[in-house]
Design a protein around this motif. Structure first.
Motif, PDB file in Angstrom:
ATOM      1  N   UNK A 160      42.875  24.836  15.225  1.00 61.93           N
ATOM      2  CA  UNK A 160      42.474  26.249  15.344  1.00 61.93           C
ATOM      3  C   UNK A 160      41.262  26.553  14.463  1.00 61.93           C
ATOM      4  N   UNK A 161      41.248  25.979  13.256  1.00 61.58           N
ATOM      5  CA  UNK A 161      40.139  26.226  12.342  1.00 61.58           C
ATOM      6  C   UNK A 161      38.831  25.653  12.886  1.00 61.58           C
ATOM      7  N   UNK A 210      34.239  21.398   7.124  1.00 63.38           N
ATOM      8  CA  UNK A 210      34.809  20.566   6.054  1.00 63.38           C
ATOM      9  C   UNK A 210      36.202  21.089   5.714  1.00 63.38           C
ATOM     10  N   UNK A 211      37.214  20.255   5.922  1.00 58.36           N
ATOM     11  CA  UNK A 211      38.602  20.627   5.620  1.00 58.36           C
ATOM     12  C   UNK A 211      39.053  19.821   4.415  1.00 58.36           C
ATOM     13  N   UNK A 212      39.419  20.508   3.358  1.00 61.69           N
ATOM     14  CA  UNK A 212      39.765  19.858   2.094  1.00 61.69           C
ATOM     15  C   UNK A 212      41.213  20.156   1.702  1.00 61.69           C
ATOM     16  N   UNK A 245      39.043  30.056   4.881  1.00 65.12           N
ATOM     17  CA  UNK A 245      37.669  29.551   4.746  1.00 65.12           C
ATOM     18  C   UNK A 245      36.984  30.310   3.621  1.00 65.12           C
ATOM     19  N   UNK A 246      36.328  29.573   2.743  1.00 62.87           N
ATOM     20  CA  UNK A 246      35.627  30.188   1.623  1.00 62.87           C
ATOM     21  C   UNK A 246      35.223  29.131   0.614  1.00 62.87           C
ATOM     22  N   UNK A 247      35.194  29.517  -0.672  1.00 65.41           N
ATOM     23  CA  UNK A 247      34.755  28.589  -1.722  1.00 65.41           C
ATOM     24  C   UNK A 247      35.490  28.901  -3.017  1.00 65.41           C
ATOM     25  N   UNK A 248      35.648  27.859  -3.835  1.00 69.89           N
ATOM     26  CA  UNK A 248      36.268  28.028  -5.149  1.00 69.89           C
ATOM     27  C   UNK A 248      35.212  28.536  -6.140  1.00 69.89           C
TER      28      UNK A 248
END
Length: 471
Positions: A70-71, A80-82, A164-167
């Motif tokens: 789905x993503x 990029x899936x982490x 979805x986003x960032x650290x």
């Protein structure tokens, strides 16, 4: 008065007047094609010696491939899936994990012990959310705090989502967007040549002191079995091909004060009200199963195990009705196919629990939310009692139902929602019959849902009652 002869002939039953009335019409009740699908909710050998962490691990493992797909569909194939252990500060990426909502107002065993020792009790609350709640995402190894575009109040613990986003430098993850499993694949409904109905009722509340409740319940039974109304209404009753009772068959007043923490089995110490209520249930079911197939789900107030999935009522509790093959004692949750229409639902515990720990407005909102999350009971086992599964999570939705319902709602509500791939689902919140005198009729041909209500009005000193039936 109409007489229900319960004649089984060629997969149908007959409703007709007494033999002395030669001109009386005869109505044939068709028996729909029925396929039970609740086997995954039956627990065989039971062991409560396992940790509940296993069910979260199994849930994430089962749902991760779907969330990943789905993503990538939403944010692009090069996404990029982490995992949390692989996060790099500032990198735009996607994480699939399980939500945990830290709530200051969540009930705890320590508060309950304090109340037992006559310390200051906590005020009663219908909602346990507050402005200080925090959202945390966790996977198999780590967890991280979330901020950003994610409605904290709507979320509940146990939901598996993709974000979805960032650290950031402070160790928090800023959510820019998110997606959920959404509706799974749905098998098309077969076309039906005529209207056929399934009657849904919940919260019969047997054993309560309300006389009008019993009057309305008996009238409902008479209507279904063809002993009520003119020939035209009896012909309509013959179109009801199955009855589904969605839990809370007994009244809460039949339970003792420790009922919420103990299994609900009938023993020598069981309050007399429970025994009498079960006997009354058996007699009512006997009238129904002699005319129409009936599925009986347990609920929060009924004599079975407390944790989900609740196992079927034991047949020895219903010796009269159990002699008929038309009686089906099913687990809670319930799943079955009736004339190719797939039904899925619960007696309402999952819905009421989510309402306590979120800002969702009502049962229909919860039904839609759980359907799009792809999970029947995300708050189990955190705040909702659940068996400690460790290899699989049976509450994950692997096929989209056509009718998705929950019992013990305050009022009857229904609506149709659509999925991203053309899925069409009727959501039904079935009201408590003992307080609303209302059941629901679902048309298998059109998926329309309409109420059928009974209301009693006193007639003064003569103590007569006139029953109004509307549907």
């Amino acid at each position: 008065m109409f007489s229900d002869l319960s004649l089984q002939r060629g997969g149908s039953s007959l409703l007709r007047r007494p033999a002395s009335d030669d001109q009386a019409p005869v109505f044939e009740r068709l028996s729909p094609a029925y396929a039970a699908g609740s086997e995954r909710f039956r627990v065989g050998e039971r062991s409560f010696g396992r940790q509940y962490a296993h069910i979260y691990a199994a849930r994430l493992m089962q749902m991760r491939p779907l969330l990943t797909e789905r993503a990538r569909r939403k944010w692009g194939p090069g996404l990029a899936i982490r995992k949390l252990c692989d996060l790099q500060t500032g990198e735009q990426c996607c994480i699939v994990g399980t939500l945990f909502k830290r709530m200051e107002l969540q009930p705890s065993i320590l508060r309950e012990i304090s109340e037992e020792h006559n310390l200051l009790p906590q005020p009663a609350r219908t909602r346990h959310i507050s402005a200080s709640d925090e959202l945390i995402l966790e996977d198999e190894l780590q967890r991280i705090r979330l901020e950003g575009r994610l409605d904290r109040d709507r979320c509940v613990t146990g939901s598996v989502i993709a974000i979805y986003g960032a650290e950031r430098n402070d160790g928090r993850f800023t959510v820019e967007d998110f997606c959920w499993a959404d509706l799974p694949v749905q098998t098309p409904r077969p076309p039906l040549s005529s209207d056929r109905f399934v009657l849904l009722a919940s919260g019969l509340g047997l054993g309560s002191s309300r006389a009008d409740s019993m009057l309305g319940l008996q009238l409902l039974v008479d209507m279904v079995t063809g002993q009520l109304g003119e020939p035209g209404e009896q012909g309509g009753a013959a179109a009801i091909t199955r009855v589904l009772l969605a839990g809370n068959l007994l009244s809460q007043s039949t339970q003792d004060k420790d009922a919420s923490s103990k299994p609900r089995y009938l023993t020598k110490k069981t309050p007399p009200g429970s025994v009498e209520a079960v006997r009354l249930l058996d007699e009512l079911l006997l009238q129904l199963v002699a005319s129409v197939p009936v599925d009986v789900m347990p609920g929060q107030n009924d004599p079975t195990n407390y944790t989900l999935p609740q196992q079927p009522l034991h047949r020895c509790l219903l010796p009269l009705a159990s002699a008929y093959p038309t009686l089906q004692l099913t687990p809670n949750p319930y799943q079955a196919s009736i004339d190719g229409v797939r039904f899925l639902g619960t007696s309402g515990q999952n819905v009421s629990d989510i309402l306590r720990f979120s800002s969702l407005g009502g049962p229909l909102d919860v039904l839609e939310e759980t359907l799009r999350l792809g999970h029947l009971a995300p708050t189990a086992p955190d705040t909702l009692g659940c068996y400690p599964f460790y290899q699989r999570d049976p509450f994950i939705l692997d096929e989209c139902p056509h009718v998705y319902f929950s019992g013990s709602a305050p009022t009857l509500r229904s609506k149709v929602i659509t999925g991203p791939d053309g899925q069409e689902v009727l959501l039904v919140a079935i009201p408590e019959f003992h307080s609303t005198q209302t059941a629901a009729l679902v048309n298998l041909r059109t998926l329309d849902c309409q109420p059928i209500s009974f209301s009693a009005f006193g007639a003064g000193e003569e103590e007569e009652s006139e029953m109004n039936v509307s549907h």
